[in-house]
Design an enzyme around this catalytic site. Structure first.
Site, short mmCIF file in Angstrom:
data_model
loop_
_atom_site.label_atom_id
_atom_site.label_comp_id
_atom_site.label_asym_id
_atom_site.label_seq_id
_atom_site.Cartn_x
_atom_site.Cartn_y
_atom_site.Cartn_z
N GLN A 136 -33.34 91.56 -88.53
CA GLN A 136 -32.89 90.39 -87.77
C GLN A 136 -33.95 89.32 -88.02
OE1 GLN A 136 -30.30 89.12 -86.00
NE2 GLN A 136 -31.60 87.33 -85.76
N PRO A 280 -29.99 93.53 -81.16
CA PRO A 280 -30.33 92.73 -79.97
C PRO A 280 -29.44 91.53 -79.68
CG PRO A 280 -31.90 92.29 -81.72
CD PRO A 280 -30.99 93.36 -82.23
N PHE A 281 -28.48 91.23 -80.56
CA PHE A 281 -27.60 90.09 -80.33
C PHE A 281 -26.14 90.53 -80.28
CE2 PHE A 281 -31.46 88.23 -81.96
CZ PHE A 281 -31.64 87.16 -81.08
N GLY A 282 -25.29 89.59 -79.86
CA GLY A 282 -23.86 89.85 -79.93
C GLY A 282 -23.43 89.81 -81.39
N GLU A 285 -25.00 85.55 -87.81
CA GLU A 285 -24.19 85.04 -88.91
C GLU A 285 -24.86 85.19 -90.28
OE1 GLU A 285 -25.82 83.40 -86.54
OE2 GLU A 285 -26.53 81.44 -87.17
N HIS A 309 -17.03 82.94 -83.34
CA HIS A 309 -18.29 82.20 -83.29
C HIS A 309 -19.07 82.38 -84.60
CE1 HIS A 309 -21.92 80.53 -81.28
NE2 HIS A 309 -22.53 81.34 -82.13
N GLU A 310 -19.27 83.63 -84.99
CA GLU A 310 -20.11 83.88 -86.17
C GLU A 310 -19.48 83.32 -87.44
OE1 GLU A 310 -22.95 84.51 -85.30
OE2 GLU A 310 -22.55 85.41 -83.35
N HIS A 313 -20.07 79.68 -87.96
CA HIS A 313 -21.38 79.32 -88.51
C HIS A 313 -21.33 79.15 -90.04
CE1 HIS A 313 -24.25 79.20 -85.27
NE2 HIS A 313 -23.97 80.43 -84.83
N GLU A 351 -25.84 75.64 -82.97
CA GLU A 351 -25.13 76.40 -81.93
C GLU A 351 -24.16 75.54 -81.13
OE1 GLU A 351 -25.01 79.47 -82.11
OE2 GLU A 351 -26.85 80.05 -83.15
N ASP A 409 -38.50 81.89 -79.76
CA ASP A 409 -37.76 82.81 -78.88
C ASP A 409 -37.85 82.37 -77.41
OD1 ASP A 409 -37.03 84.28 -81.05
OD2 ASP A 409 -38.55 85.83 -80.77
N TYR A 417 -26.22 75.83 -76.91
CA TYR A 417 -24.81 76.22 -77.05
C TYR A 417 -23.93 75.36 -76.13
CZ TYR A 417 -26.47 80.65 -79.11
OH TYR A 417 -27.07 81.59 -79.89
N ARG A 616 -28.28 94.75 -76.48
CA ARG A 616 -28.03 93.32 -76.64
C ARG A 616 -28.84 92.57 -75.58
NH1 ARG A 616 -22.08 90.42 -76.39
NH2 ARG A 616 -22.83 88.31 -76.77
N MET A 617 -29.67 91.63 -76.02
CA MET A 617 -30.60 90.98 -75.09
C MET A 617 -29.89 90.25 -73.97
SD MET A 617 -33.97 89.83 -77.13
CE MET A 617 -33.27 88.90 -78.48
N LYS A 618 -28.69 89.76 -74.28
CA LYS A 618 -27.91 89.08 -73.25
C LYS A 618 -27.69 90.00 -72.03
CE LYS A 618 -23.33 87.06 -72.58
NZ LYS A 618 -22.06 86.72 -73.24
N1 BES Z 1 -27.39 82.82 -84.50
C1 BES Z 1 -27.09 83.37 -83.23
C2 BES Z 1 -27.98 84.51 -82.85
C3 BES Z 1 -29.46 84.17 -82.83
C4 BES Z 1 -29.92 82.97 -82.35
C5 BES Z 1 -30.37 85.09 -83.27
C6 BES Z 1 -31.29 82.67 -82.35
C7 BES Z 1 -31.72 84.81 -83.26
C8 BES Z 1 -32.19 83.60 -82.80
C9 BES Z 1 -25.63 83.84 -83.17
O1 BES Z 1 -24.75 83.04 -83.88
C10 BES Z 1 -25.17 83.79 -81.75
O2 BES Z 1 -25.12 82.71 -81.22
N2 BES Z 1 -24.85 84.93 -81.16
C11 BES Z 1 -24.34 85.00 -79.82
C12 BES Z 1 -22.83 85.15 -79.91
C13 BES Z 1 -22.05 84.47 -78.86
C14 BES Z 1 -22.44 83.06 -78.56
C15 BES Z 1 -20.57 84.55 -79.17
C16 BES Z 1 -24.93 86.20 -79.13
O3 BES Z 1 -25.54 87.04 -79.81
O4 BES Z 1 -24.83 86.30 -77.92
ZN ZN Z 2 -24.39 81.16 -82.92
#
Ligand code: BES
Ligand code: ZN
Length: 664
Positions: A136, A280-282, A285, A309-310, A313, A351, A409, A417, A616-618
């Site tokens: 990543q 760690p992400f959803g 891209e 979303h992806e 990008h 974003e 980060d 977003y 997933r960090m979210k």
């Molecule tokens: N590019 C991002 C993920 C990212 C951002 C990784 C910054 C590292 C640093 C990706 O496109 C994204 O926005 N993922 C979201 C998806 C969601 C908005 C549908 C996610 O992982 O939550």
């Molecule tokens: Zn994104």
């Protein structure tokens, strides 16, 4: 005064004096030692006469040797910086002229000190037989994988040869063995070494570099007729049927839809890789191959919006890329011998645009009301993020000034977003709606395709476009926009109060209000029914729980009823489950929190009988944070026990939460 700072505060490289154009990676995956061993060879273009050295970013790389123009050179590896890593400098031949090319090769190994790679034990995979590796790189971790000029301001093409006993993927087009052929080129998986050859002929920023290796199998999606791209899913064989079913309808249809709105897809391959749950992400891209969390495989396609979303990008981010700072300003500073200090991040262009377009696609696929509904859900995330940054208000801005070595980060949140998407949504309304705005969006992408840009370039194009498409009226409309408030404003609200269509939210709000009104009643007197949410979509349940979180906490008895009656407490949809715990842990000192903190903690680390970590960090970060607020010891112990299972990045971010709650 000498200018020593580079024009992007997150890189130490000197890409503004000499810049990589093409890279060749030759790598071997050493599974025993958990490292990638090999070389990276750059073809660089001189941008300044007599440049004396080339400087790459590295992070915890074990450098073994360096060559310039095929000859070994002494190299210098600078002091380690916790965020930026170490600058690697190689001397260049004297008298280089602007426009000349030079090759520079670095031999090295990755180490466990970086955060770009996660190495998984077989037990952490679906199949439990083979190890697994994935990268990543966004925002600035590519440098832990290879010595690179690691900035989104620069775009490079690449070739790669990766040797591994397990199938290997990269963010590029597979040259051999063929993706659709027998797995691992027909050789024995886990035993025979196969060299995977990839090419990325389209220039991409370094953060889109990616690798994954494991027992990965491929199944193609049907592609609409006449397309010059292929598309399919990669994952472990145990997940292949499910993953293929989840994404086979939407992925290619949506890619084709976006092509018809913006412009043809130009990367040739659009694959998705479904990773293990520690991702760690959803979604991420990565070029040609979006990486996805397995938590969006809900079995009912309810979470496929992440793929929308992806794939968006591909145009907004991978095609037109944000810049970490205005090169012009830095060149000005450079020529006037002043340090370049204006280092703004224009990440919102990636974003914000992507989120805006993702929702346009939703409106085309479903209904206009659906689009507004996404903004309603997003407004909760935005509100929370703005609140979170009350002490660091600069992160509430769309354009963020970054200090040298500041960790991107820390700036990562829903702000780019949601504020970004709302800004574009607002402009769309100001300019007269989708019919005028989408042709403009297409022109924007076509104008800047392949470039990295700053907000001023975007804005200048916007004005120019509408000058020639509508003239004075449109310019007048644009002049009513409070640009400063949108781009540089801080605070807890948007500069303009947005009105969204609430058709899909009315029933949701009504039900939430009913719960709010009965908080003082005995639970036995409540007349809620399972059927209250029968007609709710997953997203409506999400908004329902978000709305409950905006009220004060409900008593334990009510939370328990809510969780069981509506099936929220054991929902397999992580978006719902996560928000249910948000409701349960709303007031850290309540009985509900005491009861649900251990439950939420178990869920997040997979001690709930599933063994599946919510990497997933979210999900994991806010859940840990909520648990910390209720019971520090429980949070600390749970994390301590399971932290090895988290991705290094998630570990870092959870540790930040921990220090917040233990140092005070
Ligand atoms: N590019 C991002 C993920 C990212 C951002 C990784 C910054 C590292 C640093 C990706 O496109 C994204 O926005 N993922 C979201 C998806 C969601 C908005 C549908 C996610 O992982 O939550
Ligand atoms: Zn994104």
């Amino acid at each position: 005064m000498a200018v020593t700072q580079p024009p992007d505060n997150s890189t130490q490289s000197n890409y503004f004096k000499i810049a990589t154009e093409h890279v060749v990676f030759v790598w071997t995956i050493d599974w025993k030692e958990k490292k990638i061993v090999g070389s990276t060879t750059h073809t660089l273009r001189v941008r300044e006469d007599s440049v004396k050295e080339v400087v790459f970013d590295t992070f915890a790389l074990d450098v073994k040797g360096a060559q310039v123009e095929g000859k070994a050179v002494p190299y210098d590896l600078g002091k380690h910086h916790d965020v930026m890593g170490s600058a690697l400098s190689l001397p260049l031949p004297s008298g280089l002229k602007r426009g000349a090319t030079v090759t520079a090769k670095v031999e090295y190994e990755t180490t466990s000190g970086g955060q770009a790679l996660q190495w998984l034990e077989p037990e952490q995979t679906q199949g439990k037989q083979h190890p697994y590796l994935f990268s990543q790189c966004q925002a600035i971790l590519a440098r832990a994988l290879a010595p690179l000029q690691d900035t989104p301001s620069l775009k490079i093409t690449y070739d790669a040869q990766v040797s591994s006993i397990l199938p290997a993927l990269m963010s590029a087009i597979r040259v051999s063995p063929p993706s659709a052929g027998p797995p691992h080129g027909g050789k024995v998986i886990g035993k025979d070494v196969v060299t995977y050859v990839y090419k990325q002929p389209i220039s991409i920023p370094s953060y889109l570099l990616a690798i994954a290796s494991g027992n990965l199998h491929y199944r193609a999606f049907d592609v609409p007729q006449g397309k010059d791209w292929t598309s399919g899913v990669w994952t472990e064989p145990e997940m292949l049927d499910q993953a293929h079913w989840e994404f086979k309808e939407d992925t290619t249809r949506n890619l084709a839809l976006e092509e018809s709105v913006i412009m043809p897809y130009k990367f040739g391959v659009y694959d998705v890789l479904v990773l293990p749950p520690t991702f760690p992400f959803g979604g991420m891209e990565n070029a040609c191959c979006t990486f996805l969390t397995p938590s969006i495989i809900a079995g009912d396609r309810s979470l496929v919006d992440v793929v929308v979303h992806e794939l968006t990008h591909s145009w907004f981010g991978n095609g037109v890329t944000y810049v970490q700072l205005p090169i012009i300003i830095c060149l000005y500073a450079y020529f006037h011998h002043i340090p370049c200090s204006a280092h703004s991040s224009h990440y919102w262009l990636n974003e914000g645009w992507t989120t805006y377009m993702e929702r346009v696609l939703l409106s085309k696929l479903h209904s206009e009301a659906e689009r507004d509904f996404s903004y309603l859900i997003g407004s909760k995330a935005l509100k929370d993020a703005l609140k979170e940054y009350e002490d660091t208000p600069k992160y509430q801005r769309l354009i963020i000034e970054m200090e040298v070595g500041e960790d991107p980060d820390d700036a990562y949140s829903s702000v780019p977003y949601e504020k970004g998407a709302n800004f574009l949504f607002y402009l769309e309304k100001v300019l007269g709606g989708l019919d005028v705005f989408l042709p403009y969006a297409s022109d924007y992408v076509k104008t800047f395709m392949g470039q990295s840009i700053v907000t001023d370039q975007w804005k200048e194009h916007l004005y120019n476009y509408f000058k020639s498409h509508g003239g004075n009226d449109k310019i007048k409309a644009l002049d009513t926009v409070d640009w400063n408030a949108w781009l540089h404003g801080e605070g807890l609200t948007l500069p303009v109060g947005m009105q969204y269509d609430t058709t899909l939210a009315t029933a949701v709000y009504a039900l939430a209000e009913r719960w709010d009104k009965v908080r003082a009643k005995d639970v036995k007197e409540l007349d809620f029914k399972e059927s209250d949410v029968e007609l709710f979509s997953s997203n409506q349940k999400v908004l329902f729980l978000d709305t409950l979180q905006s009220y004060s906490a409900l008593p334990l008895s009510h939370v328990s009823l809510l969780g069981s009656l509506y099936g929220l407490a054991n929902s397999g949809n992580a978006e719902i489950r996560f928000r249910f715990y948000g409701v349960a842990l709303l007031d850290p000192s309540s009985a509900s929190s005491k009861h649900y903190a251990p439950v939420a903690a178990k869920w997040v680390v997979g001690e709930d009988g599933t063994g599946i970590i919510k990497g997933r960090m979210k999900f994991c970060r806010p859940t840990f944070k909520a648990v910390y607020k209720v019971d520090k010891q429980l949070a600390r112990e749970t994390f301590g026990r399971k932290k090895g299972g988290f991705h290094p990045l998630a570990r870092k971010m959870i540790e930040k939460v921990r220090s917040q709650y233990t140092e005070r």
